[in-house]
Design an enzyme around this catalytic site. Structure first.
Site, short mmCIF file in Angstrom:
data_model
loop_
_atom_site.label_atom_id
_atom_site.label_comp_id
_atom_site.label_asym_id
_atom_site.label_seq_id
_atom_site.Cartn_x
_atom_site.Cartn_y
_atom_site.Cartn_z
N PHE A 229 0.63 -4.51 -0.67
CA PHE A 229 1.84 -4.38 -1.49
C PHE A 229 2.23 -2.94 -1.78
CE2 PHE A 229 -1.24 -3.76 -4.89
CZ PHE A 229 -0.60 -2.81 -5.68
N LYS B 182 2.91 -9.61 9.12
CA LYS B 182 2.76 -10.45 7.92
C LYS B 182 2.76 -9.48 6.72
CE LYS B 182 0.46 -11.90 4.98
NZ LYS B 182 0.80 -11.63 3.55
N GLU C 263 3.13 -10.62 0.34
CA GLU C 263 4.00 -11.62 -0.29
C GLU C 263 4.53 -11.12 -1.64
OE1 GLU C 263 0.82 -11.53 0.01
OE2 GLU C 263 -0.28 -12.83 -1.37
N SER D 36 -7.18 -4.65 0.66
CA SER D 36 -8.42 -4.48 -0.10
C SER D 36 -9.65 -4.65 0.81
CB SER D 36 -8.48 -5.52 -1.22
OG SER D 36 -8.52 -6.81 -0.65
N CYS E 1 -3.89 4.03 -1.97
CA CYS E 1 -5.26 4.01 -1.46
C CYS E 1 -5.83 5.42 -1.44
CB CYS E 1 -5.31 3.41 -0.07
SG CYS E 1 -4.47 4.43 1.13
N GLU F 13 -12.67 -0.13 -7.58
CA GLU F 13 -11.38 0.52 -7.38
C GLU F 13 -10.44 0.00 -8.47
OE1 GLU F 13 -9.16 -0.74 -3.89
OE2 GLU F 13 -8.34 1.27 -3.63
P1 NAD Z 1 -4.87 -7.39 -0.53
O1 NAD Z 1 -6.12 -7.27 0.24
O2 NAD Z 1 -4.86 -8.28 -1.72
O3 NAD Z 1 -3.68 -7.91 0.41
C1 NAD Z 1 -3.49 -7.37 1.69
C2 NAD Z 1 -2.94 -8.46 2.61
O4 NAD Z 1 -3.91 -9.51 2.72
C3 NAD Z 1 -1.66 -9.08 2.08
O5 NAD Z 1 -0.76 -9.24 3.15
C4 NAD Z 1 -2.11 -10.41 1.52
O6 NAD Z 1 -1.15 -11.43 1.66
C5 NAD Z 1 -3.33 -10.75 2.35
N1 NAD Z 1 -4.33 -11.53 1.57
C6 NAD Z 1 -4.53 -11.50 0.23
N2 NAD Z 1 -5.56 -12.31 -0.12
C7 NAD Z 1 -6.02 -12.85 1.04
C8 NAD Z 1 -7.08 -13.75 1.36
N3 NAD Z 1 -7.85 -14.28 0.41
N4 NAD Z 1 -7.27 -14.07 2.65
C9 NAD Z 1 -6.51 -13.54 3.63
N5 NAD Z 1 -5.48 -12.69 3.38
C10 NAD Z 1 -5.24 -12.34 2.12
O7 NAD Z 1 -4.44 -5.88 -0.91
P2 NAD Z 1 -3.27 -5.43 -1.88
O8 NAD Z 1 -3.65 -5.73 -3.27
O9 NAD Z 1 -1.97 -5.92 -1.35
O10 NAD Z 1 -3.31 -3.85 -1.63
C11 NAD Z 1 -4.13 -2.97 -2.36
C12 NAD Z 1 -5.41 -2.65 -1.61
O11 NAD Z 1 -5.09 -2.12 -0.32
C13 NAD Z 1 -6.24 -1.58 -2.31
O12 NAD Z 1 -7.58 -1.92 -2.20
C14 NAD Z 1 -5.95 -0.31 -1.49
O13 NAD Z 1 -6.96 0.67 -1.53
C15 NAD Z 1 -5.81 -0.90 -0.13
N6 NAD Z 1 -5.05 -0.02 0.74
C16 NAD Z 1 -5.75 0.69 1.65
C17 NAD Z 1 -5.07 1.59 2.48
C18 NAD Z 1 -5.82 2.41 3.49
O14 NAD Z 1 -5.18 2.99 4.36
N7 NAD Z 1 -7.14 2.50 3.41
C19 NAD Z 1 -3.68 1.74 2.36
C20 NAD Z 1 -3.02 0.98 1.38
C21 NAD Z 1 -3.71 0.09 0.59
#
Ligand code: NAD
Length: 507
Positions: free
Chosen positions: A159, A183, A186, A236, A291, A391
């Protein structure tokens, strides 16, 4: 899933993109897209059905047959056009992003701009996807390599950068000759969809870019789908690890950019004013939802005396809606994110850290419903405290004390994450030692958020990343292609045959 509301009936629906058409999902599962500063419902996003995911992949598979043979110049020109369209629509894209994600308008433009840089890079694909040739590797024999696209690839995005991270993915995947299933998160899919519309306008053919929405089920369907060859994930650590394991098991090439805990070392010889500005900007900007946010500062020796000045600096930041002029810190993305961050601040206090600045429950005129936390600073933070081990992903800066630079480096290297780090100093020797000894993939020297431009690759390391290759730059060309080597010999009719060769040697 959110409970039905009357606003839900009125809110527009986010479409799927399948075979070049924006289509209404037939799903029964919907979620509200909510403005985090006001709780206004902006749209409803569908959780695509398995049939819709299959249709997107089938169209991408079909489109690959012709797209992979499309001349490289024709592919490049689409991204030249797309970069122009993104520039022309920058204000609209930023406004959409701020409305659904919360970050300030200037930071939203930054989000789009950092993605635009990758689109510009994709327009150079002609020079990026070159193979190699070695002449006369044996008598009359040449060997050359070609980088061929893989097929249908997919991207799953978080997000926090709903423009930049989708643009890390689909331009380079498509420019290298693949077709793509995206994808988006959401939580904020609207700006991503606008970028997809611009990609169609720029000339991306039907089926080459497809977008499906959803959560866990759609992500699992992508991981398992036999026709998807590679997956790029950003999000994440928990979800990324799941995606990596599941998709790798299904035989796919996978790269996962994941969670972080980014430390800065502050040496007492650093330029104080510049350093305090950098710390405040990198810790509290985007409400800490980057991140690469600096979430831990290790103050070495005399630099520990700077805490009151840092607190004063943080107090000058304006917390408000992202569209308000002069806002520095916008809302957190959701009510759930707000209670999580507030809960971690509570735990920091309970576990013995010193709360130097408490940003909880700020009073924001005109935004009483927003998910706000102001800049928050803890000192006396140690390993084992929840605010250090987890985090936080909010505007919370943890301060750690170190006697000298060696101790600071040892402390950082003991953290499992390796996304980004920085040092503030005026000593070239100290900076060079830091660069050599620190075990983190992206290093800043007096640069607080060292995210490389696409001439290089995003190179987070250790627990912040799974898979060998980064999401843009040179590395992603290798990620989205298969190297094929060709060894060739052409016979002249008048050359005498050497007879049968039963050895492995080329003669
Ligand atoms: P998230 O992991 O909750 O969601 C990421 C994606 O995974 C979304 O598209 C979501 O729909 C999907 N998702 C969520 N729960 C899921 C599940 N149980 N099973 C399968 N898919 C699922 O992450 P977020 O909260 O949207 O983003 C924040 C996180 O992303 C932080 O941890 C941040 O550090 C990380 N991030 C890392 C980088 C990097 O380059 N290292 C860049 C941006 C964000």
């Amino acid at each position: 899933m959110n409970a039905p509301t009357s606003a839900k009936v009125l809110a527009p629906t986010v479409k799927l993109l399948i075979n070049g058409q924006m289509v209404e999902s037939q799903t029964t599962q919907w979620r509200d897209v909510v403005n985090p500063a006001t709780q206004e419902v902006l749209a409803r996003v569908p959780f695509a059905t398995p049939q819709e995911v299959d249709a997107a992949v089938a169209n991408a598979k079909q489109a690959f047959k012709t797209w992979k043979k499309t001349p490289i110049g024709a592919r490049a020109r689409i991204f030249l056009k797309l970069q122009q369209l993104i520039r022309e629509n920058m204000k609209e894209l930023a406004a959409l992003l701020t409305a659904e994600q919360g970050k300030t308008l200037p930071d939203a433009e930054g989000d789009v701009f950092r993605g635009l840089e990758v689109v510009e890079h994709a327009a150079n694909i002609g020079t990026l996807q070159l193979g190699e040739l070695a002449n006369n590797v044996a008598n009359g024999v040449d060997t050359y390599s070609i980088l061929q696209p893989l097929g249908v690839c997919a991207g799953i995005t978080p997000f926090n950068f709903p423009a930049m991270i989708p643009l890390w993915m689909f331009p380079m995947a498509i420019a290298t000759g693949n077709t793509f299933i995206l994808k988006p998160s959401e939580q904020d899919p609207m700006v991503t969809m606008r970028l997809a519309e611009l990609a169609l306008e720029a000339g991306v053919p039907p089926g080459v870019l497809n977008v499906v929405h959803g959560g866990e089920d759609v992500v699992n369907a992508i991981c398992d789908h036999p026709d998807i060859k590679a997956i790029s994930f950003v999000g994440s650590t928990k979800v990324g690890t799941h995606v990596y394991n599941r998709a790798s098991l299904a035989g796919k090439r996978v790269q996962c950019m994941m969670g972080a805990k980014n430390h800065a070392i502050v040496l007492p010889d650093a330029n104080k004013e510049q350093t305090l500005n950098a710390l405040a900007g990198a810790a509290f900007g985007a409400a800490g939802q980057r991140c690469m946010a600096l979430s831990v500062a290790v103050l070495v020796g005399e630099a520990q005396k700077w805490i009151p000045d840092l607190v004063e600096k943080a107090k000058t930041l304006k917390v408000s809606g992202g569209t308000e002029p002069g806002t520095d810190v916008g809302p957190l993305v959701s009510c759930q994110a707000l209670s999580r961050v507030e809960g971690l601040i509570d735990r920091g206090l309970a576990e013995g850290a010193t709360l130097e600045l408490d940003g909880r429950k700020p009073c924001i005129p005109g935004y009483s419903q927003g998910n706000f936390v102001g800049p928050t600073i803890f000192s006396g933070v140690q390993r084992g405290m929840s605010i250090y081990d987890q985090e936080i992903f909010g505007p919370v800066l943890c301060l750690v004390a170190a006697e000298d630079m060696d101790q600071a480096i040892e402390f950082i290297n003991a953290n499992p994450n390796g996304n980004g780090t920085a040092i503030f100093t005026q000593s070239g020797a100290a900076a060079r030692k830091f660069q050599e000894d620190i075990d983190v993939g992206q290093v800043g020297i007096n640069v607080p958020i060292p995210v490389p431009v696409p001439l290089f690759s995003f190179t987070g390391s250790r627990a912040s990343k799974l898979g060998d290759l980064g999401p843009y730059g040179k590395q992603v060309v290798m990620f989205y292609t298969q190297t094929k080597t060709v060894t060739e010999r052409w016979f002249d009719d008048d050359v005498t045959s050497h007879g049968v060769n039963t050895t492995i040697s080329l003669k």
